[in-house]
Structures are given as structure tokens and as C-alpha cells.
Enzyme design. Structure first.
Site, short mmCIF file in Angstrom:
data_model
loop_
_atom_site.label_atom_id
_atom_site.label_comp_id
_atom_site.label_asym_id
_atom_site.label_seq_id
_atom_site.Cartn_x
_atom_site.Cartn_y
_atom_site.Cartn_z
N GLY B 13 -6.70 -6.04 9.97
CA GLY B 13 -7.68 -5.51 9.48
C GLY B 13 -9.08 -6.20 8.10
CB VAL B 64 -6.35 -1.26 22.90
CG1 VAL B 64 -6.07 -1.53 24.53
CG2 VAL B 64 -7.74 -0.30 22.85
CG ASN B 84 -5.59 -4.46 4.80
OD1 ASN B 84 -5.78 -3.26 4.10
ND2 ASN B 84 -7.12 -4.76 5.59
CB SER B 136 -3.22 5.09 1.09
OG SER B 136 -4.25 6.52 0.63
CE1 TYR B 149 -6.28 6.40 4.78
CE2 TYR B 149 -6.11 7.34 2.66
CZ TYR B 149 -6.14 6.25 2.95
OH TYR B 149 -6.11 4.64 2.90
CB ALA B 150 -2.52 12.07 3.10
CB ALA B 151 0.01 13.45 7.62
CE LYS B 153 -3.44 4.20 5.71
NZ LYS B 153 -3.37 2.58 5.53
CB ILE B 182 -9.56 -0.49 -3.94
CG1 ILE B 182 -7.56 -0.13 -3.28
CG2 ILE B 182 -9.93 -1.87 -3.06
CD1 ILE B 182 -7.58 -0.57 -5.01
#
Ligand SMILES: NC(=O)c1ccc[n+]([C@@H]2O[C@H](COP(=O)([O-])OP(=O)(O)OC[C@H]3O[C@@H](n4cnc5c(N)ncnc54)[C@H](OP(=O)(O)O)[C@@H]3O)[C@@H](O)[C@H]2O)c1
Lengths: 76, 245
Positions: B13, B64, B84, B136, B149-151, B153, B182
Site C-alpha cells: 500500500g 489476488v 499497510n 486501526s 473495517y473495525a472487525a 483490523k 491521519i
């Protein structure tokens, strides 16, 4: 695109609001149930039902449900 | 002084935001960097910002598996890897479906598990190597709309801990970092769902304001360096004081 169907879709994302209160001229921000999650649900509903990407600023610049409907119509 | 001299570092990333800054800082500290992302043009921009020579870039899609294989085949052993790459999706639980669940998990969790697994299996991690997973602060909160997203991370942070114990005997370390907000392309995406005004207001919840990519970069440089040689299995919050509130 039908305003009545849109109003119905909007009523569906709410859990504690009487559908009678959901009209074209409703100031959605004044609804007791309106919060950041309802805003996200509205965005998700616009995407799911109309394939339209509604933004936070679109919502911010709108007052009534009709305003939102017009934005969706223009973006569809 | 923190140095990454003679270290071979992989950053995923790195075509944008935090990853790009990590690659830049690592190169400034003397590392040879391999960067990964999907967008070739933005990867090229990152490469042009690096100090020193010998850096490599791969335009691949980490979701992939055959793309990961290509990277693995052409890799030399790494001294440090920063996992990242990640995506965010704001969706109330009510609107989730199979596709939405898997798209976030495949990128934020599965691909990192598969990449780390292949690096280990192909012996592409040097002894005393350091793995850093970018998790995060969301993984510790309950912000509406961030369920997947939270799960994903939180899963990543847990994975890093288990990896830390499994790799300890080889002297390889694994840690995760949990940044607060950020300013990057990802936070720009938040302005798709909240107004600019709300985003500004939210910044007042941060005693030190929103962070810059280099704020997270500094912590990650420490984790990649030998200065952190006694730190493994940690899940570090870096959030400008947000969780003090
Ligand atoms: N910004 C924040 O406030 C914040 C806070 C906490 C944690 N984080 C985490 O920090 C990390 C970096 O975020 P950022 O803010 O720098 O976001 P960003 O600017 O959107 O960068 C994300 C990076 O991930 C890459 N990526 C995404 N999916 C990929 C895939 N399938 N294959 C390969 N590369 C992929 C992107 O590459 P391409 O664009 O080239 O595909 C890009 O380089 C993420 O894991 C994010 O969850 C960010």
C-alpha cells in the site's frame, strides 16, 4: 423515479419514526431519530436502490426530503 | 540513532498516504525498499521520492493470490515488512451482505495473512526481522458504520500477536499499530459520507489534532529498526490523545 417510493424507502431505514411523518417537506434533520447512522443508512439506501453515490455534503446542503430526492434524481 | 542501513524492507500500500511516507522514511534511513500497490502511476511517484538506489516496485492486487505469488517468486529475503494496504467502507450493519463483508476482509485481513504465510514458508524473512501490521484505532472503538473495517483490523491485530509467538524462536518480531485519524486519501473518502464541517468538528476530539502520515511513520521506523529488538506482540495505539477522552 417516484417520490412516494423514495419516501417509503426512507421510512424503511427508520425504526422509531411513524411513517406518517415522512413527507416530501419533512425536515429530516429535525426527526428525533436522525443521527450519523441514519445519514449512513440514507447513503447506503441511495446506493442500493438507485445506484447513486450520495455524499455527506449533499445531505448537509439539503433541508427537506424532497431536496434529497432531487439530488438523487439528478445523479441517477 | 535509528538506522535501517543494509535492511531490505517490503511496504504494501505504498502508492499513497501512510505507506508512501513509510517507504520514503525507510529509504532515508538507509533501507532498500520494495513497494507494492495497484496503481502503477502512483507507485512510480513514490519511487521517485525515495532516497538511494536499488528500490523496486510491484503493481499487484494483494486480494489476488496469484499476484502475491508473483511478488514472492521475485523477492529476496526481507528484514522488515509493513503490511499497510487497506480499504475502508462505511456501511451500517443493516446494509451488509456477503460481498460487502468479503471485499473488506479479503483486503484488510486475508491478503495480509496469505502474504505473511508465504513469506514465512518460503524463508523470505531474515532472522531478527520485524513485521509491522497497520491496524486501526477503529478496532478498539464502536464507530457506527465501521463494523467490517473495525472487525477486519481487530482480526489483524490478533493475528499479529499469534504470529509473534510462533516466530519468536527465530528472533522474528511482529507488532501492530493502531493509528487514529491521519490525513490521507482514505480520510478524504470519509468526506463522502460526512460533511466537511462534521469532519472538522471531529478533529476537535483529538487533543493533538489529526495526524500526518509521518507521525505513524516515525513509530514504524522504530519498529523496523533494531532499537525495538525487545518489542514483539504489541498492539500500539498512536492517536494524538484521542482515546484519552
Ligand atoms: N488514514 C487514516 O486515518 C488511518 C487510520 C488508521 C489506520 N489506517 C490504515 O492505514 C493503512 C494505509 O491507509 P492510508 O490512509 O494511507 O490509505 P490510502 O491513502 O487509501 O492508501 C491505501 C493503500 O493501500 C493500497 N491497497 C488497497 N487495496 C489494495 C490491494 N487490493 N492490493 C494492493 N494494494 C492495495 C492502495 O494502493 P492502490 O491505490 O495503488 O490500489 C494504497 O497504496 C490502511 O491499512 C488503513 O486502514 C489509516
Amino acid at each position: 423515479m417516484e417520490i412516494n417510493i423514495f419516501l417509503q424507502n426512507f421510512a424503511d431505514i427508520l425504526d422509531d419514526t411513524d411513517a406518517i411523518l415522512i413527507k416530501q417537506e419533512t425536515v429530516f434533520r429535525d426527526l428525533e431519530e436522525w443521527d450519523s447512522l441514519t445519514a449512513l443508512s440514507l447513503i447506503a439506501m441511495a446506493d442500493e436502490e438507485y445506484s447513486v453515490k450520495l455524499t455527506g455534503d449533499d445531505i448537509k446542503s439539503s433541508t427537506s426530503l424532497n431536496d434529497i430526492f432531487e439530488i438523487i434524481k439528478n445523479k441517477a | 540513532m535509528i538506522t535501517l542501513k543494509d535492511k531490505n524492507i517490503l511496504v504494501t500500500g505504498a502508492s499513497s498516504g501512510i505507506g508512501r511516507q513509510i517507504a520514503i522514511m525507510a529509504s532515508e534511513l538507509g533501507a532498500t525498499v520494495t513497494i507494492v500497490g495497484r496503481n502503477m502511476e502512483r507507485l512510480g511517484e513514490t519511487i521517485s521520492l525515495l532516497t538511494g538506489t536499488g528500490h523496486k516496485m510491484y503493481s499487484i492486487d494483494l486480494s489476488v493470490s496469484s499476484d502475491i505469488d508473483q511478488l514472492i517468486t521475485e523477492s529476496l529475503p526481507y528484514d522488515g515488512v509493513v503490511f499497510n494496504a487497506g480499504i475502508v467502507e462505511y456501511l451500517p450493519v443493516k446494509f451488509l451482505n456477503d460481498n460487502k463483508i468479503s471485499s473488506v476482509f479479503v483486503t484488510n485481513f486475508d491478503s495480509n495473512v496469505i502474504l505473511s504465510q508465504k513469506l514465512i514458508k518460503k524463508k523470505l524473512l531474515n532472522k531478527k526481522g520485524s513485521l509491522v501490521f497497520v491496524s486501526s484505532i477503529s478496532s478498539k472503538l464502536g464507530v457506527p458504520g465501521t463494523a467490517m473495517y473495525a472487525a477486519s483490523k481487530a482480526a489483524l491485530s490478533s493475528f499479529s500477536k499469534v504470529l509473534a509467538s510462533e516466530l519468536a524462536s527465530q528472533g522474528i518480531r511482529s507488532n501492530s499499530v493502531c493509528p487514529g485519524i491521519i490525513r490521507t486519501a482514505m480520510t478524504e473518502q470519509a468526506s463522502d459520507v460526512v460533511s466537511q464541517e462534521e469532519l472538522k468538528k471531529a478533529e476537535s476530539e483529538y487533543p493533538l489534532g489529526y495526524g500526518e502520515p509521518s507521525d505513524v511513520g516515525g513509530l514504524i521506523m522504530y519498529l523496523l529498526s533494531d532499537m525495538s529488538k525487545w518489542m514483539t506482540g504489541s498492539d500500539l495505539i498512536i492517536d494524538g490523545g484521542f482515546t484519552l477522552k
